[in-house]
Design an enzyme around this catalytic site. Structure first.
Site, PDB file in Angstrom:
ATOM      1  N   ARG A 113       0.787  -1.249   0.000  1.00 20.46           N
ATOM      2  CA  ARG A 113       0.000   0.000   0.000  1.00 20.46           C
ATOM      3  C   ARG A 113       0.812   1.289   0.000  1.00 20.46           C
ATOM      4  NH1 ARG A 113      -3.842  -2.766  -2.073  1.00 20.46           N
ATOM      5  NH2 ARG A 113      -5.228  -3.888  -0.659  1.00 20.46           N
ATOM      6  N   HIS A 155      -2.935 -16.256  -7.579  1.00 18.52           N
ATOM      7  CA  HIS A 155      -4.122 -16.629  -6.782  1.00 18.52           C
ATOM      8  C   HIS A 155      -5.177 -17.440  -7.543  1.00 18.52           C
ATOM      9  CE1 HIS A 155      -5.351 -12.933  -8.738  1.00 18.52           C
ATOM     10  NE2 HIS A 155      -4.731 -12.168  -7.880  1.00 18.52           N
ATOM     11  N   ASN A 203     -10.885 -10.877  -4.364  1.00 22.80           N
ATOM     12  CA  ASN A 203     -10.841 -11.124  -5.795  1.00 22.80           C
ATOM     13  C   ASN A 203      -9.533 -11.831  -6.129  1.00 22.80           C
ATOM     14  OD1 ASN A 203     -11.355 -11.111  -8.494  1.00 22.80           O
ATOM     15  ND2 ASN A 203     -10.931  -8.939  -8.801  1.00 22.80           N
ATOM     16  N   PHE A 213     -12.125  -5.254  -2.304  1.00 27.42           N
ATOM     17  CA  PHE A 213     -11.718  -6.660  -2.260  1.00 27.42           C
ATOM     18  C   PHE A 213     -10.459  -6.791  -1.418  1.00 27.42           C
ATOM     19  CE2 PHE A 213     -13.859  -6.329  -6.431  1.00 27.42           C
ATOM     20  CZ  PHE A 213     -14.742  -7.387  -6.347  1.00 27.42           C
ATOM     21  N   GLY A 214     -10.294  -7.918  -0.746  1.00 26.84           N
ATOM     22  CA  GLY A 214      -9.001  -8.200  -0.143  1.00 26.84           C
ATOM     23  C   GLY A 214      -9.049  -8.607   1.302  1.00 26.84           C
ATOM     24  N   ASP A 254      -1.458 -12.992  -1.106  1.00 33.18           N
ATOM     25  CA  ASP A 254      -2.252 -11.891  -1.656  1.00 33.18           C
ATOM     26  C   ASP A 254      -2.679 -10.954  -0.517  1.00 33.18           C
ATOM     27  OD1 ASP A 254      -3.557 -10.224  -3.406  1.00 33.18           O
ATOM     28  OD2 ASP A 254      -5.216 -11.581  -3.843  1.00 33.18           O
ATOM     29  N   HIS A 296      -6.741  -3.391   4.182  1.00 37.89           N
ATOM     30  CA  HIS A 296      -7.657  -2.267   3.970  1.00 37.89           C
ATOM     31  C   HIS A 296      -7.986  -1.654   5.312  1.00 37.89           C
ATOM     32  CE1 HIS A 296      -8.382  -2.789  -0.278  1.00 37.89           C
ATOM     33  NE2 HIS A 296      -8.551  -4.087  -0.090  1.00 37.89           N
ATOM     34  N   HIS A 301      -2.888 -11.577 -13.031  1.00 38.43           N
ATOM     35  CA  HIS A 301      -4.172 -11.700 -12.345  1.00 38.43           C
ATOM     36  C   HIS A 301      -5.168 -12.124 -13.417  1.00 38.43           C
ATOM     37  CE1 HIS A 301      -7.525  -9.725  -9.798  1.00 38.43           C
ATOM     38  NE2 HIS A 301      -8.105 -10.032 -10.931  1.00 38.43           N
ATOM     39  N   ASN A 339       0.473  -2.173  -7.592  1.00 40.45           N
ATOM     40  CA  ASN A 339      -0.745  -1.348  -7.674  1.00 40.45           C
ATOM     41  C   ASN A 339      -0.827  -0.385  -6.506  1.00 40.45           C
ATOM     42  OD1 ASN A 339      -1.192  -3.503  -5.923  1.00 40.45           O
ATOM     43  ND2 ASN A 339      -3.395  -3.525  -6.311  1.00 40.45           N
TER      44      ASN A 339
END
Lengths: 429, 323, 183
Positions: free
Chosen positions: A66, A234, A280, A325-326, A307, A311, A181, A96
């Protein structure tokens, strides 16, 4: 640097097919020796590892740290600390972030933050395309020079088959895998969980298994076409596992990973609209869980990767449709692996270590994953029999989004050593 | 005797027992009569504050709830919080906290996200009535449909009811399926496969792929509204084709082996899912549904207002002793 | 509950005699049968009202309008004691304006039921006069409400229960006092 002698533990090193009581001696940040009745050099720390497992440190090919952009959820430092607490000595940070890690300078920043963290090693993964927009290739060469170990647009699939082909071809020059992905975004159609009986009952938009499998098949075909190394992230469906199995049988350069949540949970976890079970790819059906476990057993799936997707509390505290997601995974992965796969009879403990350390280090060409003489001294010591209950409040990670709160796991990390330095030691109780 | 209660909230028919559903239907009976009075108002919920919180446009459901509330003398406030999730500004958590701070007694909520009513109910002490959450449930619609069937055919259990149309996106379908199954009806669904959710059979319903088969089988058809945006999203080729293949037409009904009762949750798309001649014909009970909607909502609000089963038990004893 | 605690206030002939007196007084109260409407409170009041209507028909040859009321929705204790499981029927067959409405109930106790009944009647129309007749007045009023016509009176303790039995529901007619029956 003070030498360390880990005495009398069950030393598991899949790279040398070693599984037995032995000592491990670490000198100057490297493995000096593995054998019986080693004597401690002057000034060495002697650690009594009796009844503990000693193994090469765990290697996670897939985490989201992050930083930069969402430091409220995690930073490189807290993520690397959480990794160390989970027995990981190396993690691969997906690009990302905000801004996207798609250039040399951005990669350099991650490397710098990772070094400063003094915890698990942090290896950046660079973006395939600029801004992860799926249009123009990022500068792989520059990013490799700065330290990336793979490229990926993770979080998004590379929709254009042409771009994916190009990436696979271009990555060959640098000997790095292209991690993908696998998802057909049109078929996913805004889905928020697995399409099946549970999504039907909850009235939530579903993501069919085929959405993943179409891209798995495409990517295997493109790897076959280009000779490039595609690494499929994943994997969640039985169909994907079968496609990969067939691809490997044909000799395609494909590797794949699965997450702990995909071998431990089904879509039923979404009941009650628990946003901590929103991820996801989504949690699938029992037959998929079974196929993932079998895939890990027979090697179709090479690695277990978390993964880890932290959050902030507030962002999960909302309607299921709107929650991100996550799930965080670094601090529960080993416990889930031992509880579900070893205690469940799918893998032996050495096989689990192979899937969590030796094999992932191997496929991303990372140091570690072995206790051979001369290798970097990345080691985990854990109590494979100790049960513990997941309490998210005790996570080192900045985030708490886990569907495993309250679950009893097995396998307790006692100590994590990176390059001969202890970066995590469990509190004595 | 154990006294039935609905608990704090009405979130969906999946979570109710057969006895609770029958309690609501039975309680709705006397409320029908209240709406026939010259003064259509009883003081039952005097002093109670009810917020109608609508995150989605709805005319009929909101009006129906509002009539129910006003006829029970509750004070009502309508909050129309329309707009996409991005434009909302305030999160549902914050909305819940604000409502809680205003010490309201009940919330009727419609929301585009499945599970939103449950989310709210878990975060506030007030009673929550789900006025429709995403594609999940619309429990008062399911209840009023059952009340209408019971009014017309004398029972619901044992009847064959087929829900027709866009099952995939329909909360009305899900509430109907749960409610009807619980009271012992045979339930089927019929519609284009592209609008049929995966695994629907696992809920215990029969699936018909052709409307003719459904009509031949059923005692009751509940015809769902076809959202016209489904065509743009590529689920069906055109409205015209939908009507030709799946429309409930007079010609199709005339071939039925028995008289069918036709329900529709409204608003209707005439000439899309239903033939005007059917909608206005003797089979149709669509306006009866609208009337029953108010009675059902009054019954639900009334039953939730106390909401404490032990108190209801005590009240029963007092009533016996006093009269 | 042992039989010794149960004390008969009116037996079947006693109930019959009380109703005889009541029906006479009801017609007198209304100045004849012409404007009279009988409204029974659910449930035993409704049975008693029906009896009175039959007696009037037999004696005066008039079919007086007969209504029933369930006062549940007008109670003042929903907030504190929760909803009744089932709300009974309310049916008032005629326009009440300018009528003489006789409310019929079995027992008059706190007066709260009658308060609710009068509130409800007011929502149905504006009778010229409202009267109240009860088979038993057991005292213990919490509101300034009195019956115009009373079958029998008893000073019951708050812990006692006054049980009115009617043939229609209970298989026999009687009024009984149960000592300590409320606990």
């Amino acid at each position: 640097m003070r030498p360390v002698l880990l005495k009398g533990g069950r030393v598991i090193d899949p790279s040398q097919d070693h599984d037995g009581i032995a000592d491990v001696l670490i000198v100057d940040g490297r493995i000096e020796a593995l054998g019986k009745n080693l004597s401690a050099p002057d000034g060495a720390e002697v650690y009594d590892a009796t009844a503990k497992a000693v193994a090469p440190g765990l290697v996670d090919l897939h985490v989201h740290l992050r930083e930069p952009g969402h430091e409220d959820a995690e930073t490189v430092a807290t993520g690397a600390g959480a990794a160390a607490a989970g027995g990981f000595t190396a993690v691969c940070a997906m690009p990302n972030t905000d801004p996207v890690t798609d250039n040399q300078a951005a990669v350099g920043f991650i490397v710098k933050q990772g070094t400063a963290a003094r915890a698990a090693r942090v290896y950046p993964v660079g973006a395939i395309s600029l801004g992860q927009e799926g249009k123009q290739l990022a500068e792989f060469g520059g990013m490799v020079a700065a330290g990336i170990v793979a490229v990926s647009d993770d979080g998004h699939p590379v929709v254009s088959s042409h771009l994916m082909r190009t990436a696979l071809e271009y990555a060959r020059s640098f000997g790095i895998p292209v991690a993908e992905h696998c998802e057909d975004p049109f078929l996913s159609g805004g889905g928020v969980m697995h399409e099946g009986s549970v999504s039907t009952r909850l009235g939530l938009r579903g993501v069919p298994s085929a959405s993943e499998e179409i891209m798995v098949a495409r990517n295997i075909l493109l790897a076959e076409l280009t000779g490039g190394h595609v690494h499929l992230c994943h994997i969640s469906t039985r169909g994907s596992v079968e496609l990969i199995r067939q691809g490997k049988a044909r000799g395609v350069n494909v590797t794949a990973e699965a997450t702990p949540h995909h071998f431990a949970l089904t879509h039923v976890a979404c009941e009650g609209y628990d946003t901590n079970a929103k991820m996801n790819p989504p949690l699938r059906e029992l037959a998929d869980v079974e196929a993932v476990r079998e895939g890990l057993k027979d090697g179709t799936l090479d690695a277990i990767a978390t993964d880890h997707a932290p959050h902030h509390y507030e962002s999960k505290e909302r309607e299921f449709d709107d929650a991100p997601f996550g799930v965080v995974g670094l601090e529960t992965a080993l416990g889930l692996g031992v509880a579900e796969l070893v205690a469940g009879g799918y893998l032996s403990l050495p096989e689990l270590i192979a899937r969590m350390s030796t094999r992932p280090a191997d496929i991303f060409h990372l140091p570690g994953g072995t206790l051979r003489r001369g290798a970097v001294a990345d080691v985990v010591v854990f109590d494979a029999d100790r049960e513990w209950v997941v309490d998210p409040a005790r996570f080192r990670s900045k985030s708490r989004n886990t569907p495993f709160a309250g679950r009893t796991l097995r396998g307790w990390v006692e100590r994590t050593i990176v390059g001969g330095q202890t970066v995590f030691a469990a509190e004595r109780d | 005797m154990t006294v039935l209660s609905l608990g704090k909230d009405l979130l969906g028919l999946e979570y109710l027992t057969k006895e609770q559903i029958e309690l609501i239907l039975d309680t709705a009976e006397p409320f029908k009569e209240v709406s026939e009075r010259t003064i259509k108002k009883v003081p039952t919920l005097r002093g109670k504050t009810i917020v109608n919180l609508f995150f989605e446009a709805s005319t009929r459901t909101r009006i129906s709830f509002e009539f129910a509330e006003k006829r029970l003398s509750a004070d009502t406030v309508n909050v129309a919080a329309l707009g996409s999730s991005v434009q909302k500004g305030e999160s549902l958590v914050d909305t819940a906290r604000n409502l809680e701070a205003m010490r309201i007694d009940m919330v009727v909520m419609r929301h585009p996200s499945s599970g939103a009513a449950k989310f709210l109910a878990e975060r506030i002490r007030s009673n929550v009535v789900n006025g429709g959450d995403g594609m999940h449930e619309h429990p008062t619609q399911g209840l009023l449909d059952m009340l209408t069937i019971r009014d017309r055919l004398g029972k619901v259990g044992g009847l064959k009811v087929c829900i027709c149309g866009d099952i995939l996106h329909s909360r009305v379908a899900r509430s109907n399926v749960w409610g009807l199954l619980k009271v012992g009806a045979d339930v089927a669904v019929c519609g284009p496969q592209s609008l049929m959710p995966g695994g629907i059979e696992e809920l215990g319903v029969i699936v018909f792929r052709r409307i003719e088969e459904a009509i031949e089988w059923a005692d009751v058809l509940n015809v769902l509204r076809l959202q016209l945006e489904r065509m743009e999203a590529g689920y069906i080729p055109s409205i015209g084709e939908y009507y030709r293949v799946f429309g409930v037409t007079l010609e199709r009904l005339e071939r039925a082996p028995r008289e069918l009762l036709i329900l529709h949750p409204g608003p209707m798309n005439r000439g899309v899912e239903i033939d005007s001649r059917v909608a206005d014909g003797p089979h149709s009970v669509i306006l009866h549904q609208v009337t029953n909607g108010v009675a059902i909502r009054m019954a639900v609000l009334y039953l939730l207002a106390g909401g404490k089963p032990e108190l209801a038990e005590a009240a029963k004893g007092m009533q016996e002793a006093e009269t | 509950m042992s039989p010794s605690e149960r004390q008969t206030l009116l037996d079947a002939p006693g109930v019959a005699g009380a109703l005889e007196r009541i029906v006479q007084q009801v017609v007198e109260f209304a100045g004849g049968t012409e404007r009279l409407v009988l409204v029974g409170i659910q449930r035993r009041g409704a049975d008693l009202a029906q009896r009175l209507a039959h007696m009037i028909a037999a004696r005066w040859g008039t079919a007086v309008p007969l209504g029933v009321m369930d006062i549940t929705l007008y109670r003042d204790d929903l907030q504190t004691v929760g909803p009744r499981p089932i709300v009974g029927e309310t049916r008032l067959p005629v326009d009440l304006d300018h009528r003489c409405v006789m409310i019929v109930d079995d027992v008059l106790y706190t007066g709260r039921t009658i308060r609710a009944a009068m509130d409800q009647l007011a929502d149905f129309g504006r009778p010229a006069r409202i009267g109240l007749c009860v088979l038993v007045d057991r005292g213990g009023r919490e509101l300034p409400i009195q019956a115009d016509i009373v079958g029998t009176k008893v000073d019951a303790h708050a812990d006692d229960m006054v049980d009115v039995l009617v043939n229609e529901l209970d298989g026999r007619d009687a009024v009984e006092l149960v000592k300590g029956g409320k606990t």
